[in-house]
Scaffold this active site. Structure first.
Site, PDB file in Angstrom:
ATOM      1  N   GLU A  79       0.896  -1.180   0.019  1.00 26.68           N
ATOM      2  CA  GLU A  79       0.027   0.035   0.048  1.00 26.68           C
ATOM      3  C   GLU A  79       1.000   1.211   0.037  1.00 26.68           C
ATOM      4  O   GLU A  79       1.823   1.445   0.618  1.00 26.68           O
ATOM      5  CB  GLU A  79      -0.830   0.132   1.274  1.00 26.68           C
ATOM      6  CG  GLU A  79      -1.985  -1.314   1.289  1.00 26.68           C
ATOM      7  CD  GLU A  79      -3.134  -1.053   0.406  1.00 26.68           C
ATOM      8  OE1 GLU A  79      -3.264   0.053  -0.343  1.00 26.68           O
ATOM      9  OE2 GLU A  79      -3.826  -2.155  -0.040  1.00 26.68           O
ATOM     10  N   CYS A 142      -7.488  -2.115   8.132  1.00 30.30           N
ATOM     11  CA  CYS A 142      -5.966  -2.107   7.910  1.00 30.30           C
ATOM     12  C   CYS A 142      -5.719  -0.806   7.741  1.00 30.30           C
ATOM     13  O   CYS A 142      -4.498  -0.477   7.983  1.00 30.30           O
ATOM     14  CB  CYS A 142      -6.080  -2.987   6.501  1.00 30.30           C
ATOM     15  SG  CYS A 142      -6.292  -4.988   6.948  1.00 30.30           S
ATOM     16  N   HIS A 164      -1.171  -5.797   1.695  1.00 30.07           N
ATOM     17  CA  HIS A 164      -2.727  -6.594   1.522  1.00 30.07           C
ATOM     18  C   HIS A 164      -2.304  -7.780   0.520  1.00 30.07           C
ATOM     19  O   HIS A 164      -1.526  -7.856  -0.456  1.00 30.07           O
ATOM     20  CB  HIS A 164      -3.568  -5.861   0.951  1.00 30.07           C
ATOM     21  CG  HIS A 164      -4.407  -5.138   1.923  1.00 30.07           C
ATOM     22  ND1 HIS A 164      -4.781  -3.669   1.813  1.00 30.07           N
ATOM     23  CD2 HIS A 164      -5.062  -5.486   2.624  1.00 30.07           C
ATOM     24  CE1 HIS A 164      -5.605  -3.453   2.776  1.00 30.07           C
ATOM     25  NE2 HIS A 164      -5.953  -4.789   3.493  1.00 30.07           N
TER      26      HIS A 164
HETATM   27  N1  PCA Z   1      -8.006  -7.183   6.155  1.00 27.68           N
HETATM   28  C1  PCA Z   1      -8.879  -5.983   6.808  1.00 27.68           C
HETATM   29  C2  PCA Z   1      -8.678  -6.054   8.083  1.00 27.68           C
HETATM   30  C3  PCA Z   1      -8.053  -7.013   8.553  1.00 27.68           C
HETATM   31  C4  PCA Z   1      -7.738  -7.753   7.283  1.00 27.68           C
HETATM   32  O1  PCA Z   1      -6.832  -8.615   7.444  1.00 27.68           O
HETATM   33  C5  PCA Z   1      -8.729  -4.811   5.838  1.00 27.68           C
HETATM   34  O2  PCA Z   1      -8.340  -4.750   4.534  1.00 27.68           O
HETATM   35  O3  PCA Z   1      -9.203  -3.628   6.443  1.00 27.68           O
END
Ligand code: PCA
Length: 194
Positions: A79, A142, A164
């Site tokens: 990200e 996240c 991610h």
């Molecule tokens: N993904 C979520 C929160 C926890 C996770 O593994 C997100 O993308 O916010």
């Protein structure tokens, strides 16, 4: 040796596992110049970020990488940016569902990752695992963690980033990636830190 704190999340929504934590668990204790410290996070607004900061400060981390599931993506996505917004479509694991809420009142609208996200995505791709830079970590837990950490460690030496990852094969979805590939991508990401 430098210290790297890497976090994964517990399952949330309808899922029984979270590939972020499954992949983090597979990492060795040392990667290039870093000793690897692992931490499991609850999918809970505020609390997850608080726990990362507590642990990072306890071990004097040089680098913090949080990893989360982004179901429906088909690539490893470092990200680029965290934004100052909470907006949840579903409840977090403590029943919170903030709507258009500011994370830090008076804080910057956004903070950029201090990891070399483009280089990391390029290196992962070169290894044969699909990866691309993402320009949105969403507005759920996240992003809450990424923004809070970037704000907290701004103007310090601590590097902060978020990656991610897709669903893993074990979750039985159409778009998924083998856990070994996810774990290998995380190793490459760590090797790519300047
Ligand atoms: N993904 C979520 C929160 C926890 C996770 O593994 C997100 O993308 O916010």
């Amino acid at each position: 040796m430098k210290k790297l704190l890497i976090t994964g999340f517990e399952p949330f929504g309808a899922e029984k596992i979270n590939p972020s934590w499954e992949a983090v668990c597979r990492l060795p204790d040392k990667i290039s110049e870093y000793s690897i410290h692992k931490l499991l996070l609850p999918v809970v607004f505020r609390e997850a970020a608080r726990m990362v900061i507590e642990e990072a400060d306890k071990i004097s981390a040089d680098v913090i990488i949080s990893v989360g599931q982004a179901g429906g993506r088909n690539a490893i996505t470092p990200e680029l940016v965290g934004i100052n917004l909470r907006n949840a479509k579903i409840l977090d694991n403590c029943g919170n569902q903030p709507k258009d809420e500011t994370i830090i009142v008076g804080g910057a609208d956004a903070h950029f990752s201090t990891l070399p996200v483009r280089k990391i995505a390029d290196m992962i791709n070169e290894s044969g695992i699909p990866s691309q830079v993402s320009y949105s970590a969403g507005t759920f837990v996240c992003n809450d963690v990424l923004y809070t950490l970037l704000a907290h460690y701004k103007n310090t030496e601590v590097l902060v980033g978020f990656i991610h990852v897709p669903f893993c094969s074990e979750q039985g979805k159409e778009l998924s990636m083998p856990l070994d590939d996810i774990a290998n991508a995380l190793i490459i990401a760590i090797e790519g830190i300047d």
